[in-house]
Design a protein around this motif. Structure first.
Motif, short mmCIF file in Angstrom:
data_model
loop_
_atom_site.label_atom_id
_atom_site.label_comp_id
_atom_site.label_asym_id
_atom_site.label_seq_id
_atom_site.Cartn_x
_atom_site.Cartn_y
_atom_site.Cartn_z
N GLY A 236 0.82 -1.21 0.00
CA GLY A 236 0.00 0.00 0.00
C GLY A 236 0.84 1.25 0.00
O GLY A 236 2.02 1.23 0.38
N PRO A 237 0.26 2.37 -0.42
CA PRO A 237 0.99 3.63 -0.42
C PRO A 237 1.35 4.06 1.00
O PRO A 237 0.73 3.64 1.98
CB PRO A 237 -0.01 4.61 -1.06
CG PRO A 237 -1.35 3.97 -0.87
CD PRO A 237 -1.11 2.50 -0.89
N ASP A 246 -7.01 -4.19 -0.59
CA ASP A 246 -7.89 -4.31 0.57
C ASP A 246 -7.53 -5.48 1.48
O ASP A 246 -8.13 -5.64 2.55
CB ASP A 246 -9.34 -4.47 0.08
CG ASP A 246 -9.74 -3.33 -0.82
OD1 ASP A 246 -9.83 -2.19 -0.33
OD2 ASP A 246 -9.94 -3.55 -2.04
N HIS A 247 -6.59 -6.29 1.07
CA HIS A 247 -6.10 -7.41 1.86
C HIS A 247 -4.76 -7.81 1.25
O HIS A 247 -4.59 -7.77 0.03
CB HIS A 247 -7.08 -8.59 1.78
CG HIS A 247 -6.67 -9.80 2.58
ND1 HIS A 247 -7.30 -10.17 3.75
CD2 HIS A 247 -5.69 -10.74 2.39
CE1 HIS A 247 -6.74 -11.27 4.23
NE2 HIS A 247 -5.76 -11.63 3.42
N ILE A 248 -3.81 -8.16 2.11
CA ILE A 248 -2.52 -8.61 1.60
C ILE A 248 -2.28 -10.05 2.05
O ILE A 248 -2.45 -10.39 3.23
CB ILE A 248 -1.37 -7.69 2.08
CG1 ILE A 248 -0.07 -8.01 1.33
CG2 ILE A 248 -1.20 -7.72 3.57
CD1 ILE A 248 -0.04 -7.51 -0.08
N CYS A 249 -1.94 -10.91 1.12
CA CYS A 249 -1.63 -12.30 1.39
C CYS A 249 -0.14 -12.50 1.12
O CYS A 249 0.30 -12.36 -0.03
CB CYS A 249 -2.48 -13.21 0.52
SG CYS A 249 -2.14 -14.98 0.72
N PHE A 250 0.61 -12.82 2.15
CA PHE A 250 2.07 -12.92 2.03
C PHE A 250 2.53 -14.28 2.50
O PHE A 250 2.11 -14.78 3.54
CB PHE A 250 2.74 -11.83 2.88
CG PHE A 250 4.24 -11.98 2.97
CD1 PHE A 250 5.07 -11.52 1.96
CD2 PHE A 250 4.83 -12.60 4.07
CE1 PHE A 250 6.45 -11.67 2.04
CE2 PHE A 250 6.20 -12.76 4.16
CZ PHE A 250 7.01 -12.29 3.14
N GLY A 261 3.04 -7.13 8.14
CA GLY A 261 1.99 -6.98 9.14
C GLY A 261 1.90 -5.57 9.68
O GLY A 261 0.81 -5.03 9.89
N ARG A 262 3.06 -4.95 9.92
CA ARG A 262 3.06 -3.57 10.43
C ARG A 262 2.44 -2.61 9.42
O ARG A 262 1.62 -1.77 9.77
CB ARG A 262 4.50 -3.13 10.77
CG ARG A 262 5.02 -3.70 12.07
CD ARG A 262 6.28 -2.97 12.51
NE ARG A 262 7.38 -3.16 11.58
CZ ARG A 262 8.29 -4.13 11.70
NH1 ARG A 262 8.21 -4.99 12.70
NH2 ARG A 262 9.28 -4.23 10.83
N ARG A 263 2.84 -2.76 8.16
CA ARG A 263 2.30 -1.87 7.12
C ARG A 263 0.81 -2.09 6.93
O ARG A 263 0.04 -1.13 6.76
CB ARG A 263 3.03 -2.11 5.80
CG ARG A 263 4.47 -1.60 5.76
CD ARG A 263 4.51 -0.07 5.70
NE ARG A 263 3.67 0.44 4.63
CZ ARG A 263 4.00 0.44 3.32
NH1 ARG A 263 5.16 -0.08 2.94
NH2 ARG A 263 3.18 0.92 2.42
N ALA A 264 0.38 -3.33 6.97
CA ALA A 264 -1.05 -3.61 6.84
C ALA A 264 -1.81 -3.00 8.01
O ALA A 264 -2.91 -2.45 7.82
CB ALA A 264 -1.29 -5.12 6.77
N GLY A 265 -1.25 -3.08 9.22
CA GLY A 265 -1.90 -2.48 10.37
C GLY A 265 -2.05 -0.99 10.24
O GLY A 265 -3.08 -0.41 10.62
N GLU A 266 -1.04 -0.32 9.70
CA GLU A 266 -1.12 1.12 9.50
C GLU A 266 -2.25 1.49 8.54
O GLU A 266 -2.89 2.53 8.68
CB GLU A 266 0.22 1.64 8.97
CG GLU A 266 1.35 1.58 10.00
CD GLU A 266 2.70 1.84 9.36
OE1 GLU A 266 2.75 2.02 8.13
OE2 GLU A 266 3.71 1.87 10.10
N ARG A 267 -2.49 0.61 7.57
CA ARG A 267 -3.53 0.88 6.58
C ARG A 267 -4.88 0.30 6.98
O ARG A 267 -5.87 0.47 6.28
CB ARG A 267 -3.13 0.30 5.21
CG ARG A 267 -1.87 0.95 4.62
CD ARG A 267 -1.76 0.67 3.13
NE ARG A 267 -2.95 1.10 2.44
CZ ARG A 267 -3.78 0.28 1.78
NH1 ARG A 267 -3.54 -1.02 1.73
NH2 ARG A 267 -4.84 0.76 1.16
#
Length: 537
Positions: A236-237, A246-250, A261-267
């Motif tokens: 995400g930006p 809208d969801h990240i699968c890693f 996980g940290r970046r996804a939490g921020e978004r």
């Protein structure tokens, strides 16, 4: 240990420049960046020569791909589930029919033995059929009791999240990429996938096949490039309020998973993360030693040990330790090692010089610290530049990196224990918790012991494949091995949002206009007592 000499011709003869150009066209480029000629290329494990130039994506490409997939997703979400499933089932048939092509690509790019590559066909085929035929039931609206019995109708429904970002690894370039894309698409989403830089051709070939099966062009985009550029942009930006997936699968390392996980939490978007493992195999005193040794070999050295669920720690009861050790060493030394494009090799090459360096360092440091190499323990440049013999270690101590650090290669360490309790304690050492295995003739006791192991999957009398292949059951990790599950109900529901739709009949909730609030409250209290007495709630 039987050996096979690497082939002199590495690039499969059917991979023409025309075919390569056809796959390259599936790398998404922002139309506003016409003329950009940046490319990337990986080295083939077979000869450490460049495989093929592939267009390199930029952060702007990723943003444009997400926007394009979002536009296509709006129409796709309106397509009936059965029509989406028809596309996936046609893809299934094409994959089975043309599997030799993608098997060649997987081997050329990643170096694994052909049987290990075929297992990816098996998994993706099973996933495609399962979700095409049963995914609808996982997403079916669910009726629940409303606030006012008889007057409130409530349904829980599933709606697509929108655009799913996929970051998949090199070790299973078909299964771990496409196996997650299929349920995301069937749930009504668009997808943007980051192909691993080591194995982009496999995913591009698959995208072309999915198009032939009828998937809309703009619905699933592929981007290629480094994790620091393309991966970061896909999560995400930097502005958490800007548009992104809208969801990240890693799927990948624990260290990178933490950053994702940290970046996804921020978004404030969900992330499903399958990460590392240091998986144990327990051999109880009553185990069939020969079967346990064979199962250990398959789970430890399949895919050249480069799989997140492979066995690295073998914990053996002292009563059968010597017999098991001898059987394991004999089975390991009987493996055929090398590089071919047929099924004559059991264990193929490692995927990169970095993997070879890690494997060699773990084994060398263990040997220098006093561990004994019972089998293998050396690179085989005569068979291929990244070939390393399947290795069995004994006498490993906690001070050695190979003890609890993930090796991700064809190396196992043996540990002697005296009781089941000691075995479980040993199995639970470290912070990983992905997969485990118990071997015992007493399966009832083994199943009870399984629940004491901190792992997302525990196989009884199998090394790793039984749980992973049971795609109606979830697969994922505990602890540092990740969050969320693939396969089963959660494997498709995670790509949707749960939405409650409540319809009120006859009267609205709350006090009627001509009823004093105090009397309404008294009636409500009476209702609470009545519902409890009638056991209706």
């Amino acid at each position: 240990m039987t050996s096979t000499v690497a082939p002199s011709t590495v690039r499969p003869s059917w991979v023409t420049d025309q075919r390569l150009d056809g796959w390259r066209r599936w790398v998404f480029r922002d139309p506003g960046r016409a003329g950009d000629s940046a490319t990337t290329s990986a080295l083939s494990p077979y000869d450490l020569q460049p495989i093929a130039d592939v267009p390199a994506s930029s952060a702007d490409d990723v943003a444009a791909a997400v926007a394009s997939a979002r536009n296509a997703q709006r129409a796709w979400a309106l397509v009936p589930y059965g029509a989406r499933a028809d596309v996936v089932l046609r893809f299934h048939d094409l994959l089975v029919e043309r599997q030799d092509e993608v098997l060649d690509l997987i081997q050329w790019e990643m170096g694994k033995a052909r049987f290990s590559a075929w297992q990816e066909i098996l998994q993706v085929g099973n996933i495609a059929r399962h979700y095409a035929r049963h995914g609808r039931s996982y997403l079916t609206p669910h009726r629940v009791r409303g606030a006012m019995p008889g007057l409130t109708k409530v349904r829980e429904v599933r709606v697509p999240k929108g655009v799913i970002g996929m970051i998949s690894p090199w070790n299973y370039p078909l299964y771990l990429a496409v196996g997650d894309v299929i349920p995301a698409l069937l749930a009504g989403n668009g997808v943007v996938s980051k192909a691993d830089s080591q194995t982009p051709l496999t995913l591009l070939w698959t995208r072309a096949l999915m198009a032939e099966a009828g998937l809309p062009t703009e619905l699933w985009h592929i981007v290629v490039g480094s994790g620091s550029v393309v991966g970061e942009a896909l999560i995400g930006p930097q502005d958490p309020t800007a548009d992104g997936v809208d969801h990240i699968c890693f799927t990948g390392s624990t260290a990178t998973g933490r950053r994702v996980g940290r970046r996804a939490g921020e978004r404030l978007i969900a992330a499903s993360l399958e990460l590392g493992g240091k998986n144990p195999l327990v051999v109880r005193a009553d185990a069939d030693v020969e079967k346990a040794a064979a199962g250990c070999v398959a789970a430890a050295f399949g895919n050249t040990g480069q799989m997140c669920i492979h066995i690295e720690r073998v914990i053996v009861h002292e009563d059968v330790y010597d017999a098991f050790r001898d059987a394991l060493v004999a089975a390991t030394k009987a493996l055929t090692v090398g590089q071919t494009f047929d099924y004559s090799v059991d264990v193929g090459s490692l995927a990169s010089p970095a993997q070879l360096e890690t494997v060699a360092r773990h084994v060398d440091e263990a040997a220098a610290g006093g561990a004994t190499v019972l089998a293998g323990g050396r690179a085989r440049p005569d068979l291929g530049p990244l070939v390393y013999e399947p290795t069995v270690l004994e006498g490993v101590t906690a001070a050695m990196p190979v003890c609890l650090e993930e090796t991700f290669g064809p190396v196992v360490s043996l540990y002697r224990v005296g009781t089941d309790r000691e075995a479980i304690e040993k199995a639970n050492e470290g912070r990983y918790g992905l997969s485990a295995s118990i071997w015992s003739r007493d399966t009832a006791t083994a199943e009870q012991l399984a629940q004491r192991i901190r792992a997302g999957s525990v196989n009884v009398n199998d090394g790793a494949a039984a749980a992973a292949g049971s795609i109606e059951a979830g697969m994922g990790g505990m602890g540092d091995s990740g969050l969320g599950r693939r396969h089963g109900a959660e494997g498709i529901r995670k790509y949707t949002e749960s939405q409650t739709v409540a319809t009120q009949r006859l009267v609205p909730l709350g006090p009627p206009p001509n009823l004093p609030v105090e009397k309404f409250v008294g009636m409500g209290n009476g209702q609470l007592k009545l519902l409890k007495a009638l056991r209706l709630r």
